[in-house]
Design a protein around this motif. Structure first.
Motif, PDB file in Angstrom:
ATOM      1  N   PRO A 285      11.278  10.445 -19.962  1.00  0.00           N
ATOM      2  CA  PRO A 285      10.356  10.652 -21.214  1.00  0.00           C
ATOM      3  C   PRO A 285       9.006  10.223 -20.994  1.00  0.00           C
ATOM      4  O   PRO A 285       8.117  10.720 -21.816  1.00  0.00           O
ATOM      5  N   GLY A 286       8.452   9.282 -20.134  1.00  0.00           N
ATOM      6  CA  GLY A 286       7.338   8.697 -19.981  1.00  0.00           C
ATOM      7  C   GLY A 286       7.201   7.649 -21.185  1.00  0.00           C
ATOM      8  O   GLY A 286       7.985   7.383 -21.496  1.00  0.00           O
ATOM      9  N   ARG A 287       5.853   7.364 -21.237  1.00  0.00           N
ATOM     10  CA  ARG A 287       5.439   6.273 -22.303  1.00  0.00           C
ATOM     11  C   ARG A 287       4.411   7.047 -23.170  1.00  0.00           C
ATOM     12  O   ARG A 287       3.276   7.226 -22.475  1.00  0.00           O
TER      13      ARG A 287
ATOM     14  N   VAL B 205       0.940  -1.298  -0.024  1.00  0.00           N
ATOM     15  CA  VAL B 205       0.072  -0.085   0.051  1.00  0.00           C
ATOM     16  C   VAL B 205       0.949   1.123   0.150  1.00  0.00           C
ATOM     17  O   VAL B 205       1.854   1.263   0.685  1.00  0.00           O
ATOM     18  N   ALA B 206       0.626   2.257  -0.994  1.00  0.00           N
ATOM     19  CA  ALA B 206       1.404   3.367  -0.883  1.00  0.00           C
ATOM     20  C   ALA B 206       0.528   4.513  -1.392  1.00  0.00           C
ATOM     21  O   ALA B 206      -0.401   4.316  -1.887  1.00  0.00           O
ATOM     22  N   CYS B 207       0.981   5.702  -1.134  1.00  0.00           N
ATOM     23  CA  CYS B 207       0.320   7.059  -1.521  1.00  0.00           C
ATOM     24  C   CYS B 207       1.009   7.189  -3.188  1.00  0.00           C
ATOM     25  O   CYS B 207       2.447   7.237  -3.320  1.00  0.00           O
ATOM     26  N   PRO B 208       0.179   7.210  -3.964  1.00  0.00           N
ATOM     27  CA  PRO B 208       0.837   7.355  -5.532  1.00  0.00           C
ATOM     28  C   PRO B 208       1.361   8.644  -5.767  1.00  0.00           C
ATOM     29  O   PRO B 208       1.218   9.812  -5.038  1.00  0.00           O
ATOM     30  N   ILE B 209       2.466   8.614  -6.745  1.00  0.00           N
ATOM     31  CA  ILE B 209       3.193   9.866  -7.267  1.00  0.00           C
ATOM     32  C   ILE B 209       2.887  10.026  -8.560  1.00  0.00           C
ATOM     33  O   ILE B 209       3.065   8.943  -9.648  1.00  0.00           O
ATOM     34  N   TYR B 210       2.662  11.136  -9.150  1.00  0.00           N
ATOM     35  CA  TYR B 210       2.485  11.544 -10.492  1.00  0.00           C
ATOM     36  C   TYR B 210       3.562  12.032 -10.878  1.00  0.00           C
ATOM     37  O   TYR B 210       4.112  13.314 -10.498  1.00  0.00           O
ATOM     38  N   ARG B 211       4.389  11.521 -12.205  1.00  0.00           N
ATOM     39  CA  ARG B 211       5.352  12.182 -12.901  1.00  0.00           C
ATOM     40  C   ARG B 211       4.814  12.723 -14.025  1.00  0.00           C
ATOM     41  O   ARG B 211       4.137  12.253 -14.995  1.00  0.00           O
ATOM     42  N   ASP B 212       5.106  14.164 -14.117  1.00  0.00           N
ATOM     43  CA  ASP B 212       4.662  14.726 -15.342  1.00  0.00           C
ATOM     44  C   ASP B 212       5.366  14.848 -16.621  1.00  0.00           C
ATOM     45  O   ASP B 212       5.980  16.045 -16.992  1.00  0.00           O
ATOM     46  N   THR B 213       5.403  13.725 -17.145  1.00  0.00           N
ATOM     47  CA  THR B 213       6.160  13.585 -18.536  1.00  0.00           C
ATOM     48  C   THR B 213       5.316  13.977 -19.326  1.00  0.00           C
ATOM     49  O   THR B 213       4.060  13.923 -19.509  1.00  0.00           O
ATOM     50  N   ASP B 214       5.675  14.443 -20.691  1.00  0.00           N
ATOM     51  CA  ASP B 214       4.864  14.657 -21.726  1.00  0.00           C
ATOM     52  C   ASP B 214       5.688  14.072 -23.147  1.00  0.00           C
ATOM     53  O   ASP B 214       6.208  14.555 -23.867  1.00  0.00           O
ATOM     54  N   ALA B 215       5.121  12.730 -23.427  1.00  0.00           N
ATOM     55  CA  ALA B 215       5.262  12.146 -24.556  1.00  0.00           C
ATOM     56  C   ALA B 215       3.953  11.940 -25.580  1.00  0.00           C
ATOM     57  O   ALA B 215       3.801  11.061 -26.160  1.00  0.00           O
ATOM     58  N   GLY B 216       2.997  12.717 -25.387  1.00  0.00           N
ATOM     59  CA  GLY B 216       1.839  12.947 -26.084  1.00  0.00           C
ATOM     60  C   GLY B 216       0.852  12.659 -24.914  1.00  0.00           C
ATOM     61  O   GLY B 216       0.834  12.624 -23.769  1.00  0.00           O
ATOM     62  N   LYS B 217      -0.396  12.387 -25.611  1.00  0.00           N
ATOM     63  CA  LYS B 217      -1.661  12.055 -25.020  1.00  0.00           C
ATOM     64  C   LYS B 217      -1.507  10.958 -23.926  1.00  0.00           C
ATOM     65  O   LYS B 217      -1.005   9.760 -24.245  1.00  0.00           O
TER      66      LYS B 217
ATOM     67  N   SER C 100       0.341  10.419 -21.512  1.00  0.00           N
ATOM     68  CA  SER C 100       1.935   9.612 -21.158  1.00  0.00           C
ATOM     69  C   SER C 100       2.307   9.936 -19.709  1.00  0.00           C
ATOM     70  O   SER C 100       3.492   9.709 -19.703  1.00  0.00           O
ATOM     71  N   GLY C 101       1.848  10.930 -18.998  1.00  0.00           N
ATOM     72  CA  GLY C 101       1.972  10.983 -17.746  1.00  0.00           C
ATOM     73  C   GLY C 101       2.277   9.949 -16.822  1.00  0.00           C
ATOM     74  O   GLY C 101       1.644   8.677 -17.296  1.00  0.00           O
TER      75      GLY C 101
ATOM     76  N   GLU D 164       8.132  16.460 -11.521  1.00  0.00           N
ATOM     77  CA  GLU D 164       8.431  16.933 -12.908  1.00  0.00           C
ATOM     78  C   GLU D 164       9.148  15.885 -13.409  1.00  0.00           C
ATOM     79  O   GLU D 164       9.278  14.781 -13.116  1.00  0.00           O
ATOM     80  N   ALA D 165       9.084  16.073 -14.970  1.00  0.00           N
ATOM     81  CA  ALA D 165       9.529  15.049 -15.903  1.00  0.00           C
ATOM     82  C   ALA D 165      11.040  14.496 -15.724  1.00  0.00           C
ATOM     83  O   ALA D 165      11.572  13.471 -15.918  1.00  0.00           O
ATOM     84  N   GLU D 166      11.894  15.669 -15.019  1.00  0.00           N
ATOM     85  CA  GLU D 166      13.365  15.409 -14.961  1.00  0.00           C
ATOM     86  C   GLU D 166      13.769  14.949 -16.279  1.00  0.00           C
ATOM     87  O   GLU D 166      13.472  15.269 -17.478  1.00  0.00           O
TER      88      GLU D 166
END
Length: 248
Positions: free
Chosen positions: A103-105, A18-30, A32-33, A98-100
């Motif tokens: 690249p995302g997917r 169980v965990a608190c989720p983390i969102y990474r704001d990548t941008d490889a298109g629609k 893709s976060g 942030e994306a750092e």
């Protein structure tokens, strides 16, 4: 600080935490976060983006999955595939990265995707055989899982419409056996098995199947294990509805 996993987890080991989720704001298109989750027992960070159910960053999630073979980490965590994420009734503080350099997917439509009703479908031909369909659910929920549960439910309905069954037995299951996960004792209420079965029966009736042909039951026995609908994840297989169709 979470450690960056490097594929050290054996590929055959099922993970559950169980965990608190983390969102990474990548941008490889629609779409893709990335969604990440840190296993509190090991500090390892995992990429859970491939789960049919996406996390809600306001709530904790139950993660169940298996580490994919070591390889690229497009989101900054070891990829879990297969993986299931269930949103829990436990608050979390929103956490975004942030994306750092990640690249995302690029989004790809899942293979288990319900086809539109206007699309021609190949009907079943005789001899019709008895068939059983498994419909998976998220932990603690009776909602049909988008692009997973709905895919298998649609398959069951289409088969029933083709073979005009004399009997359909819908059996609901719930994961009622308590388990210790990340310091929590979790289990589903037995009543959820009936709720899930009722939800599936309602879907069949709405698609034109006679309610008189349907029998609804519940069963708390152990899950089917490696059924395709669960991608071999044993813990997830306890949360399901079985639809047994007996043709004419």
């Amino acid at each position: 600080m979470a450690l960056v996993a490097t594929g050290a987890t054996p590929a055959s080991e099922d993970l559950r935490f169980v965990a608190c989720p983390i969102y990474r704001d990548t941008d490889a298109g629609k779409k893709s976060g990335c969604w990440l989750a840190d296993d509190p027992a090991t500090g390892l960070r995992y990429d859970v983006s491939l789960s049919p159910t996406k996390p809600d960053w306001n709530h904790a999630v139950l993660v169940e999955g298996r580490a994919a073979s070591p390889g690229a980490q497009p989101c900054g965590g070891a990829v879990l595939e297969p993986v299931r994420v269930s949103v829990l009734d436990e608050s979390c503080t929103r956490f975004k990265l942030e994306a750092e350099s990640f690249p995302g997917r690029t989004f790809a439509l899942p293979t288990r995707n319900v086809r539109p009703l206007y699309e021609a479908r190949v009907a079943q031909t005789r001899p019709f055989l008895p068939r059983r369909f498994s419909i998976p659910f998220d932990f603690g929920s009776s909602f049909i899982v988008y692009q997973l549960g709905d895919y298998y439910l649609d398959g069951a309905i289409n088969y029933a419409l083709d073979v005009l069954p004399v009997r359909i037995t819908i059996t609901g299951h719930a994961d009622t056996e308590p388990a210790e996960v990340s310091g929590r004792r979790i289990a589903e209420p037995a009543s959820l098995a009936r709720d899930r079965a009722d939800r599936v029966a309602q879907a069949l009736v709405l698609r034109g199947i006679s309610r008189a042909a349907i029998t609804i039951t519940t069963d708390d026995r152990e899950g089917p294990g490696n059924n395709e609908a669960f991608d071999g994840l044993n813990a997830a297989s306890g949360r399901r509805v079985e639809v047994a169709i007996s043709p004419q």
